[in-house]
Design a protein around this motif. Structure first.
Motif, PDB file in Angstrom:
ATOM      1  N   ASP A  62     -21.268 -22.900   2.603  1.00  0.00           N
ATOM      2  CA  ASP A  62     -19.826 -22.738   2.678  1.00  0.00           C
ATOM      3  C   ASP A  62     -19.542 -21.363   3.260  1.00  0.00           C
ATOM      4  O   ASP A  62     -20.394 -20.467   3.211  1.00  0.00           O
ATOM      5  CB  ASP A  62     -19.177 -22.869   1.292  1.00  0.00           C
ATOM      6  N   GLY A  63     -18.339 -21.199   3.812  1.00  0.00           N
ATOM      7  CA  GLY A  63     -17.980 -19.910   4.371  1.00  0.00           C
ATOM      8  C   GLY A  63     -16.773 -20.014   5.264  1.00  0.00           C
ATOM      9  O   GLY A  63     -16.450 -21.086   5.784  1.00  0.00           O
ATOM     10  N   ASN A  64     -16.097 -18.884   5.479  1.00  0.00           N
ATOM     11  CA  ASN A  64     -14.898 -18.904   6.299  1.00  0.00           C
ATOM     12  C   ASN A  64     -14.479 -17.473   6.621  1.00  0.00           C
ATOM     13  O   ASN A  64     -14.659 -16.559   5.815  1.00  0.00           O
ATOM     14  CB  ASN A  64     -13.756 -19.607   5.564  1.00  0.00           C
ATOM     15  N   VAL A  65     -13.964 -17.267   7.813  1.00  0.00           N
ATOM     16  CA  VAL A  65     -13.244 -16.056   8.159  1.00  0.00           C
ATOM     17  C   VAL A  65     -11.764 -16.345   7.914  1.00  0.00           C
ATOM     18  O   VAL A  65     -11.218 -17.310   8.443  1.00  0.00           O
ATOM     19  CB  VAL A  65     -13.478 -15.655   9.628  1.00  0.00           C
ATOM     20  N   ILE A  66     -11.118 -15.527   7.090  1.00  0.00           N
ATOM     21  CA  ILE A  66      -9.725 -15.763   6.732  1.00  0.00           C
ATOM     22  C   ILE A  66      -8.846 -15.122   7.806  1.00  0.00           C
ATOM     23  O   ILE A  66      -8.590 -13.907   7.794  1.00  0.00           O
ATOM     24  CB  ILE A  66      -9.413 -15.204   5.333  1.00  0.00           C
ATOM     25  N   ASP A  67      -8.404 -15.958   8.744  1.00  0.00           N
ATOM     26  CA  ASP A  67      -7.702 -15.465   9.926  1.00  0.00           C
ATOM     27  C   ASP A  67      -6.469 -14.651   9.572  1.00  0.00           C
ATOM     28  O   ASP A  67      -6.228 -13.578  10.146  1.00  0.00           O
ATOM     29  CB  ASP A  67      -7.297 -16.648  10.813  1.00  0.00           C
ATOM     30  N   SER A  68      -5.664 -15.147   8.627  1.00  0.00           N
ATOM     31  CA  SER A  68      -4.395 -14.487   8.317  1.00  0.00           C
ATOM     32  C   SER A  68      -4.627 -13.092   7.744  1.00  0.00           C
ATOM     33  O   SER A  68      -3.930 -12.134   8.108  1.00  0.00           O
ATOM     34  CB  SER A  68      -3.593 -15.345   7.336  1.00  0.00           C
ATOM     35  N   ALA A  69      -5.608 -12.948   6.845  1.00  0.00           N
ATOM     36  CA  ALA A  69      -5.886 -11.642   6.260  1.00  0.00           C
ATOM     37  C   ALA A  69      -6.440 -10.686   7.306  1.00  0.00           C
ATOM     38  O   ALA A  69      -6.077  -9.496   7.355  1.00  0.00           O
ATOM     39  CB  ALA A  69      -6.862 -11.794   5.094  1.00  0.00           C
ATOM     40  N   TRP A  70      -7.351 -11.166   8.152  1.00  0.00           N
ATOM     41  CA  TRP A  70      -7.928 -10.343   9.215  1.00  0.00           C
ATOM     42  C   TRP A  70      -6.816  -9.816  10.129  1.00  0.00           C
ATOM     43  O   TRP A  70      -6.763  -8.639  10.466  1.00  0.00           O
ATOM     44  CB  TRP A  70      -8.938 -11.174   9.995  1.00  0.00           C
ATOM     45  N   HIS A  71      -5.907 -10.724  10.530  1.00  0.00           N
ATOM     46  CA  HIS A  71      -4.835 -10.344  11.450  1.00  0.00           C
ATOM     47  C   HIS A  71      -3.861  -9.383  10.793  1.00  0.00           C
ATOM     48  O   HIS A  71      -3.409  -8.400  11.408  1.00  0.00           O
ATOM     49  CB  HIS A  71      -4.104 -11.598  11.934  1.00  0.00           C
ATOM     50  N   GLU A  72      -3.526  -9.633   9.524  1.00  0.00           N
ATOM     51  CA  GLU A  72      -2.574  -8.759   8.833  1.00  0.00           C
ATOM     52  C   GLU A  72      -3.137  -7.349   8.653  1.00  0.00           C
ATOM     53  O   GLU A  72      -2.413  -6.355   8.767  1.00  0.00           O
ATOM     54  CB  GLU A  72      -2.213  -9.366   7.482  1.00  0.00           C
ATOM     55  N   LEU A  73      -4.444  -7.238   8.378  1.00  0.00           N
ATOM     56  CA  LEU A  73      -5.044  -5.923   8.176  1.00  0.00           C
ATOM     57  C   LEU A  73      -5.206  -5.163   9.480  1.00  0.00           C
ATOM     58  O   LEU A  73      -4.875  -3.977   9.576  1.00  0.00           O
ATOM     59  CB  LEU A  73      -6.405  -6.062   7.489  1.00  0.00           C
TER      60      LEU A  73
END
Length: 669
Positions: A641-652
């Motif tokens: 399992d795994g994921n890059v959290i796009d929204s958090a990455w973009h917000e930061l």
């Protein structure tokens, strides 16, 4: 413009060691095409030799020139006799070490330089417990000229040792647990002309380096982790070999040893890749590249220094200006003789790429470019060069098969002579004039013509058999050149992705965030009101069934000066198996991932950027470039399992992530 994303390169792979920054993300040539698949270790014939007797006295052969060699013989834990022979059968003299001349057998290993020749004197290092000494013998007769009884002390029961000859002096470097002792002796008398002891941190790669008239050794290492793990390094001191006068102190910033070619030093410093000309009254420093790229090794070709970097090779002119730059498409030098070599126009070099990919690359250093590639995935290779040819030794990883030695013409890169050697590795080869010495741990040694590999002595030792026909039938007629064109994304191997059957469809992990956030705040010494950003995460499973969780997190620190200050860290926790994972309270607590010498955490005096996050990820995986993600993401296991959290990455960061996990793990948002 279409959005461009690369697969995440094994986010936070457990147990990884690489910490060097990756190469640029620009379009590069594709990896060289794999040549004939039949060129494998399994195709080697069985060895016809007799296994060495493990109970026989150990004998080591040390070539002196094309005709003579020294033999070291031991009984038990000490070397007892040193003999000079005119090969293959004439013994010239034998010296027997006395009780006050202890030469431990481990000190006589080939890489430790226990015995060196300085002019007409043979100098053997002595070590009695922690005390270091030496003895000098006349090369012509074997008579003892002087004895320096072991006196100088080092803080290790079994220190490492290197030696080199500079004119009429021998310099010994003895490496202990927290000190290094450098001793310069007059070869004719044994008198210590200079002796220096410096504090340092004992690391496997912190070997002193010897140049033409200089030497470099570590002086100290930082006691505390730096804000940036890729800026973790040490202070090295360059000295004039004649009198050990310090020439320059150099701070390095990555976990790697500088290299010397001639008296030119290459190292990764705070301002980038550095070149220091030590052969000047005032050492001249040049910045070759703005990034602190660590040199793997240094060689010489014609009037150009050849500096091997991670995934690249750089040519540097004598005035310090870059001459050329070749991208090796992710391949990096895998093995190198200690010290520098003089390279032919077309050398064969042994390279590797995670995970367990190995090749011989044929380089043209006149153009310069990669002109060919041969896959040797299941071999153990050793390569040596001179200005006219490359020597390649290939051993199968399985026991009982012959050892293959062949030469490659330095003008064309094509194989010349080839022989099978019916002897157990490890084997060593040294070129002295027009003679190639092939030796192993034992009394046998073969003298060969370095171009044809035909034996000089009859009958030949070590069970040599011609392998030219065998190699010619398997070596590609023209080693495959690299394919042209930009990189393309490849489908990931299915066996490396094994999704959980009950995984959550959302972007975040199914585990409780509380322990992760608490561990991150504790790492930053922050209170419970500080928000923790979760930017990417994964779950991995090893082939033994161990589960591990990984998370890329960020947190703004409280700075009393009022400026921005951020922590970015790679966190990890482990479980013995899938069953234990269901009971998180039994897990090893969340902690920052340890790789190489320093933990993977970064502190910046500004809001983190996407480049900060990517560099931290690259330095924490067995890959050095995201362009290879998806081919082999793990050395020995699976992503479940795994994921890059796009929204958090973009917000930061204010940027869209260029990284992702392969399908079906990645969740689109």
């Amino acid at each position: 413009m279409p959005q461009y994303r690369r697969w995440a390169v094994s986010l936070l792979v457990a147990g990884c060691t690489t910490s060097a920054p990756g190469p640029s993300q620009q379009a590069l040539p594709q990896p060289a095409a794999t040549p004939a698949a039949s060129f494998t270790a399994a195709a080697l014939p069985r060895s016809a030799g007799v296994p060495a007797d493990p109970h026989a006295p150990l004998v080591q052969v040390r070539p002196v020139d094309g005709q003579r060699a020294l033999l070291l013989q031991r009984r038990g834990e000490l070397i007892t006799d040193l003999s000079l022979w005119r090969w293959p059968s004439q013994r010239l003299w034998t010296y027997t070490f006395g009780p006050d001349e202890p030469l431990p057998r481990w000190l006589a290993d080939r890489e430790r330089d226990a015995v060196v020749i300085a002019g007409d004197t043979v100098v053997a290092a002595l070590l009695d417990g922690r005390r270091h000494g030496a003895v000098g013998l006349a090369l012509a007769s074997g008579a003892r000229r002087w004895l320096a009884r072991p006196e100088a002390s080092v803080d290790h029961e079994g220190p490492r040792h290197l030696a080199s000859v500079f004119g009429d002096r021998v310099v010994h470097a003895v490496v202990g647990e927290s000190t290094t002792l450098v001793v310069a002796r007059a070869a004719a008398t044994g008198a210590v002309t200079e002796s220096v002891t410096n504090a340092w941190s004992d690391q496997p790669h912190d070997w002193p380096q010897f140049g033409a008239t200089t030497l470099v050794h570590m002086d100290s290492a930082p006691a505390e982790p730096p804000d940036d793990p890729d800026l973790a390094g040490a202070r090295w001191v360059a000295r004039r070999s004649a009198d050990l006068t310090p020439l320059i102190e150099l701070d390095t910033v990555v976990d790697a040893t500088p290299c010397l070619v001639g008296d030119r030093l290459y190292a990764a410093g705070p301002d980038g890749l550095l070149r220091v000309a030590l052969d000047r009254p005032d050492p001249a420093l040049t910045i070759l590249h703005p990034e602190p790229r660590a040199p793997l090794a240094c060689d010489r070709h014609r009037d150009v220094d050849v500096v091997w970097l991670q995934g690249h090779v750089l040519g540097v002119q004598d005035d310090g200006a870059p001459a050329w730059f070749v991208d090796l498409d992710g391949w990096s030098l895998a093995a190198h003789e200690r010290g520098s070599s003089v390279l032919p126009d077309r050398p064969l070099v042994f390279v590797e790429r995670p995970a367990r990919e190995q090749r011989l690359l044929v380089l043209d250093l006149n153009e310069p470019r990669v002109v060919g590639s041969v896959d040797i995935a299941d071999f153990i290779a050793r390569v040596h060069h001179d200005e006219r040819r490359s020597f390649v030794g290939l051993a199968a990883r399985r026991p009982g098969q012959a050892w293959l030695l062949f030469t490659a013409d330095g003008a064309t890169g094509t194989p010349g002579g080839a022989v099978f050697v019916d002897a157990d590795p490890p084997l060593s080869f040294d070129v002295h004039g027009d003679t190639l010495w092939l030796t192993r741990d034992g009394p046998d040694a073969a003298r060969l013509d370095p171009s044809t590999l035909q034996p000089r002595d009859v009958p030949p030792a070590l069970g040599l058999r011609d392998a030219s026909e065998w190699l010619g039938a398997r070596w590609p007629a023209a080693p495959a050149p690299p394919r042209a064109g930009p990189p393309v994304d490849l489908d990931p191997p299915p066996r490396l992705v094994r999704p959980l059957p009950d995984r959550d469809p959302g972007p975040g992990p199914r585990w409780d965030r509380g322990p992760l956030d608490a561990a991150t705040r504790a790492l930053a010494r922050a209170d419970a009101t500080r928000p923790v950003w979760l930017l990417a995460w994964d779950i991995q499973e090893s082939s033994e069934g161990e589960r591990s969780h990984h998370a890329l997190v960020a947190l703004e620190l409280a700075d009393p000066r009022g400026g921005p200050r951020w922590l970015v860290a790679l966190m990890q926790r482990r479980f013995a198996d899938e069953l234990a994972e269901r009971e998180p309270e039994g897990a090893v607590p969340w902690r920052v991932l340890e790789t190489s010498r320093w933990p993977r955490r970064l502190i910046v005096a500004r809001r983190p950027t996407g480049a900060d996050l990517e560099r931290l990820l690259v330095g924490s995986s067995p890959w050095t470039d995201a362009s290879y993600a998806g081919q082999r993401l793990l050395l020995d296991g699976w992503f479940v399992d795994g994921n890059v959290i796009d929204s958090a990455w973009h917000e930061l960061t204010g940027e869209a992530p260029r990284w992702s996990y392969p399908e079906p793990l990645e969740r689109p948002e």
